[in-house]
Every structure is written in structure tokens, then in C-alpha cells.
Design an enzyme around this catalytic site. Sequence first.
Site, mmCIF file in Angstrom:
data_model
loop_
_atom_site.group_PDB
_atom_site.id
_atom_site.type_symbol
_atom_site.label_atom_id
_atom_site.label_comp_id
_atom_site.label_asym_id
_atom_site.label_seq_id
_atom_site.Cartn_x
_atom_site.Cartn_y
_atom_site.Cartn_z
ATOM 1 N N HIS A 210 -45.252 -3.128 -4.724
ATOM 2 C CA HIS A 210 -45.069 -4.519 -5.375
ATOM 3 C C HIS A 210 -43.953 -4.860 -6.200
ATOM 4 O O HIS A 210 -43.437 -3.764 -6.744
ATOM 5 C CB HIS A 210 -46.250 -4.810 -6.080
ATOM 6 C CG HIS A 210 -47.692 -4.998 -5.173
ATOM 7 N ND1 HIS A 210 -48.257 -3.838 -4.359
ATOM 8 C CD2 HIS A 210 -48.261 -6.322 -4.778
ATOM 9 C CE1 HIS A 210 -49.097 -4.668 -3.661
ATOM 10 N NE2 HIS A 210 -48.997 -5.954 -3.896
ATOM 11 N N LYS B 13 -46.666 -6.793 -11.757
ATOM 12 C CA LYS B 13 -48.259 -6.559 -11.670
ATOM 13 C C LYS B 13 -48.790 -5.869 -12.635
ATOM 14 O O LYS B 13 -48.518 -4.688 -12.935
ATOM 15 C CB LYS B 13 -48.273 -5.701 -10.023
ATOM 16 C CG LYS B 13 -49.459 -5.639 -9.513
ATOM 17 C CD LYS B 13 -49.410 -5.499 -8.083
ATOM 18 C CE LYS B 13 -51.086 -5.186 -7.656
ATOM 19 N NZ LYS B 13 -52.129 -6.257 -7.933
HETATM 20 N N1 NDP Z 1 -55.843 -11.965 -3.418
HETATM 21 C C1 NDP Z 1 -54.664 -12.182 -3.271
HETATM 22 O O1 NDP Z 1 -54.119 -12.545 -2.245
HETATM 23 C C2 NDP Z 1 -53.717 -12.208 -4.586
HETATM 24 C C3 NDP Z 1 -54.056 -11.575 -5.365
HETATM 25 N N2 NDP Z 1 -53.221 -11.572 -6.791
HETATM 26 C C4 NDP Z 1 -53.680 -11.314 -7.931
HETATM 27 O O2 NDP Z 1 -53.803 -12.449 -8.740
HETATM 28 C C5 NDP Z 1 -53.827 -12.028 -10.200
HETATM 29 C C6 NDP Z 1 -52.627 -12.911 -10.681
HETATM 30 O O3 NDP Z 1 -51.399 -12.588 -10.162
HETATM 31 P P1 NDP Z 1 -49.965 -13.217 -10.389
HETATM 32 O O4 NDP Z 1 -49.886 -14.686 -10.202
HETATM 33 O O5 NDP Z 1 -48.989 -12.556 -9.885
HETATM 34 O O6 NDP Z 1 -49.898 -13.186 -12.047
HETATM 35 P P2 NDP Z 1 -49.254 -14.155 -13.157
HETATM 36 O O7 NDP Z 1 -49.345 -13.059 -14.421
HETATM 37 O O8 NDP Z 1 -48.185 -14.501 -12.599
HETATM 38 O O9 NDP Z 1 -50.321 -15.158 -13.300
HETATM 39 C C7 NDP Z 1 -51.593 -14.992 -14.064
HETATM 40 C C8 NDP Z 1 -51.538 -16.342 -15.002
HETATM 41 O O10 NDP Z 1 -52.921 -16.445 -15.566
HETATM 42 C C9 NDP Z 1 -52.776 -16.877 -16.732
HETATM 43 N N3 NDP Z 1 -53.804 -16.339 -17.655
HETATM 44 C C10 NDP Z 1 -54.189 -15.364 -18.554
HETATM 45 N N4 NDP Z 1 -55.488 -15.153 -18.914
HETATM 46 C C11 NDP Z 1 -56.027 -16.624 -18.535
HETATM 47 C C12 NDP Z 1 -57.114 -17.006 -19.072
HETATM 48 N N5 NDP Z 1 -58.064 -16.771 -19.678
HETATM 49 N N6 NDP Z 1 -57.458 -18.368 -18.139
HETATM 50 C C13 NDP Z 1 -56.350 -18.947 -17.415
HETATM 51 N N7 NDP Z 1 -55.308 -18.445 -17.247
HETATM 52 C C14 NDP Z 1 -54.774 -17.238 -17.811
HETATM 53 C C15 NDP Z 1 -51.596 -16.122 -17.438
HETATM 54 O O11 NDP Z 1 -50.875 -16.288 -18.532
HETATM 55 P P3 NDP Z 1 -50.136 -15.236 -19.453
HETATM 56 O O12 NDP Z 1 -49.118 -14.851 -18.898
HETATM 57 O O13 NDP Z 1 -49.614 -16.310 -20.452
HETATM 58 O O14 NDP Z 1 -51.130 -14.354 -19.819
HETATM 59 C C16 NDP Z 1 -50.572 -16.335 -16.164
HETATM 60 O O15 NDP Z 1 -49.904 -17.446 -16.369
HETATM 61 C C17 NDP Z 1 -53.666 -10.511 -10.185
HETATM 62 O O16 NDP Z 1 -54.659 -9.755 -10.594
HETATM 63 C C18 NDP Z 1 -53.010 -10.313 -8.677
HETATM 64 O O17 NDP Z 1 -53.031 -8.932 -8.304
HETATM 65 C C19 NDP Z 1 -52.020 -11.689 -6.478
HETATM 66 C C20 NDP Z 1 -51.432 -12.237 -5.295
HETATM 67 C C21 NDP Z 1 -52.177 -12.528 -4.061
HETATM 68 O O1 LIG Z 2 -50.308 -8.900 -7.850
HETATM 69 C C1 LIG Z 2 -50.176 -9.171 -6.672
HETATM 70 O O2 LIG Z 2 -48.734 -9.444 -6.479
HETATM 71 C C2 LIG Z 2 -50.810 -8.910 -5.446
HETATM 72 N N1 LIG Z 2 -51.900 -8.526 -5.812
HETATM 73 C C3 LIG Z 2 -53.055 -8.197 -4.706
HETATM 74 C C4 LIG Z 2 -53.546 -6.892 -4.691
HETATM 75 O O3 LIG Z 2 -53.626 -6.389 -5.824
HETATM 76 O O4 LIG Z 2 -53.757 -6.511 -3.642
HETATM 77 C C5 LIG Z 2 -52.392 -8.919 -3.200
HETATM 78 C C6 LIG Z 2 -51.402 -8.803 -3.208
HETATM 79 O O5 LIG Z 2 -51.130 -7.297 -2.981
HETATM 80 C C7 LIG Z 2 -50.353 -9.297 -4.224
#
Ligand code: NDP
Ligand SMILES: O=C(O)C1=N[C@H](C(=O)O)C[C@H](O)C1
Length: 247
Positions: free
Chosen positions: A132, A136
Site C-alpha cells: 500500500h 495508510k
Molecule cells: N473498504 C475499502 O474498499 C477501502 C477502505 N479504505 C479504508 O478507508 C479509510 C480511509 O482511507 P483513506 O481515504 O485512504 O484515508 P484519508 O486519511 O485520505 O481520509 C480519511 C478522512 O477522514 C477524515 N476524518 C478523520 N476523522 C474524522 C471524523 N471523526 N469524521 C469525519 N471525517 C474524519 C480525515 O481527516 P484528517 O486527515 O484531517 O484526519 C480524512 O480527511 C481507511 O481505514 C482505509 O483503510 C480505503 C480504501 C478502500
Molecule cells: O487504506 C487503503 O488504502 C485501503 N484500505 C483497505 C484495507 O485496509 O484493506 C482496502 C484497500 O486495501 C485500500
Amino acid sequence: MRVGVLGARGKVGSAVCAAVRGAEGLELVAQVDAGDSLDVLAEQRVEAVVDFTHPDVVMGNLERCVAEGVHAVVGTTGFDEERLATLRGWLEDSPGTGVLIAPNFSIGAVLMMRFAALAAPHYESVEIVELHHPDKADAPSGTARRTAELVAAARREAGLGPAPDATSTALDGARGADVDGVPVHALRVRGLVAHQEVVLGGVGETLTIRHDSLDRASFTPGVLASLRVIGSRPGLTVGLEHLLDLG
Ligand SMILES: NC(=O)C1=CN([C@@H]2O[C@H](COP(=O)(O)OP(=O)(O)OC[C@H]3O[C@@H](n4cnc5c(N)ncnc54)[C@H](OP(=O)(O)O)[C@@H]3O)[C@@H](O)[C@H]2O)C=CC1
Ligand SMILES: O=C(O)C1=N[C@H](C(=O)O)C[C@H](O)C1
């Protein structure tokens, strides 16, 4: 359906906002990020949220959503059995509310997990390598944990013991993390998005099952499909595979 996105300024949240905006029958009425109030859910009469925030805050978000009868489609990672049990408890007090949690919303990742479980009983060895981007929050990934659990269950069902490993001395971490008896190795490398290999081995052969998310757009069709059904799936659903006909 009136949709709110939690984590709206994040890497995945911003892609989800764009996808919801362009989707027929869905209306983006709330964008919430760190520091914003969840009062917007009631103010904007949000019917369903999408949560891509952080493992540390997702449970608080879900407690509030479920209490207010707002459905949730959740991509945020960090769910273990204890968290899922807590969530089921909240949902019992809010009949009619649906929560769908998927460790990975891309179709290829769901198929990769299925193929790995299918192959697992046929091989002596199995290890998982997830790769990744370095921003992350968690390691190993939610997808790798789920894959390891599925592979371990398939091995148990087939009566297989632990994979052979004669290592008698190792530097800490060299053999990865042990998830349900399956070694999981996590790489964090600038330039990557989300990738995983499941490497299986038997006498004289290996099988490598690899999935690559090259763009976060890979997650949005699964999120939109989940939003379209979440209103008619009360209770807790774990895994996108329940919405797909995988045969
Ligand atoms: N299931 C799936 O298919 C996937 C899952 N994921 C997961 O999704 C999550 C987010 O990933 P990603 O988008 O890369 O992360 P990012 O850090 O880019 O985005 C997370 C966002 O959430 C904000 N945030 C933090 N606390 C809060 C809150 N209490 N309420 C609302 N927003 C909040 C953060 O703000 P700030 O940066 O200011 O803290 C940031 O803007 C991770 O757990 C990742 O593993 C990711 C990709 C695919
Ligand atoms: O944080 C990410 O980027 C992702 N998070 C999810 C995970 O932890 O499996 C899904 C994907 O791998 C991207």
C-alpha cells in the site's frame, strides 16, 4: 436516497462524493470531515452515510448513525469480532437500520479473496503480501486480515495443519504477522495504491493470486451498489460478496 459522506475530504471519501454526485437516484446532501458536527445528519435528513474515515473514529460515527436510524456503508478498516458484536448490539436497538462493512469494495479484491479460499485446501503453504501507499493508517490491511481468516477457515475445513516453517531463528518481523496462522507481510511504498498477493505453494509448484487497485475509482462502484440496497438490508452485513452473485 439522501446520502452523507463521512471522511469527505479524504482520498477515498472525495472519490465517493464525486461518484454519488453523478449517480442517478442518489443525492449528496452532507459532506463531513474531521472537526465537523454530525448534527448535519438530522439537519439534512440524511438517509444513509458512507464512512471512509479512520479506525479510531468509525465506531463513534456508527453509534451516532445507528441511534438516529441512518443506514451506513462502511469502508473504514479496524473491525474485529469485538467491534462487530458491539455494532450488532446497537442495531438490535434500532430495527430497520442497516450497516454494511466491507474490507474492500473493489470487485477484483472480492474475487481475489474468494479465489484464495478456493485454492487454500489444495496447497501446503500460503502467505499473504499486501502492498500500500505509505499514508495508510493500519497494518496489515483489512483486506489482508480478511483474506487470512478466509484462507485459515478453508484450511481448517480441509483438515490441514499449520503450513510448514522450519525457521528456528529470525529477526523480529522477518516472517510477517501471524493472522490466524497465516503469515501476512505489509509493504508501504510511495507510488502504490492498494495491492495484494496471495502466494500458495505445493510440491514443485506455486500459485500467485494478485490484485491491484490502481486508482481509488475501483472502490466506488461497490459503494454505490451498497447504497442502493442498504435500505432493504436491516442489521449487519460484512463483506461485499453478499451483494454479488459469485456462483
Ligand atoms: N473498504 C475499502 O474498499 C477501502 C477502505 N479504505 C479504508 O478507508 C479509510 C480511509 O482511507 P483513506 O481515504 O485512504 O484515508 P484519508 O486519511 O485520505 O481520509 C480519511 C478522512 O477522514 C477524515 N476524518 C478523520 N476523522 C474524522 C471524523 N471523526 N469524521 C469525519 N471525517 C474524519 C480525515 O481527516 P484528517 O486527515 O484531517 O484526519 C480524512 O480527511 C481507511 O481505514 C482505509 O483503510 C480505503 C480504501 C478502500
Ligand atoms: O487504506 C487503503 O488504502 C485501503 N484500505 C483497505 C484495507 O485496509 O484493506 C482496502 C484497500 O486495501 C485500500
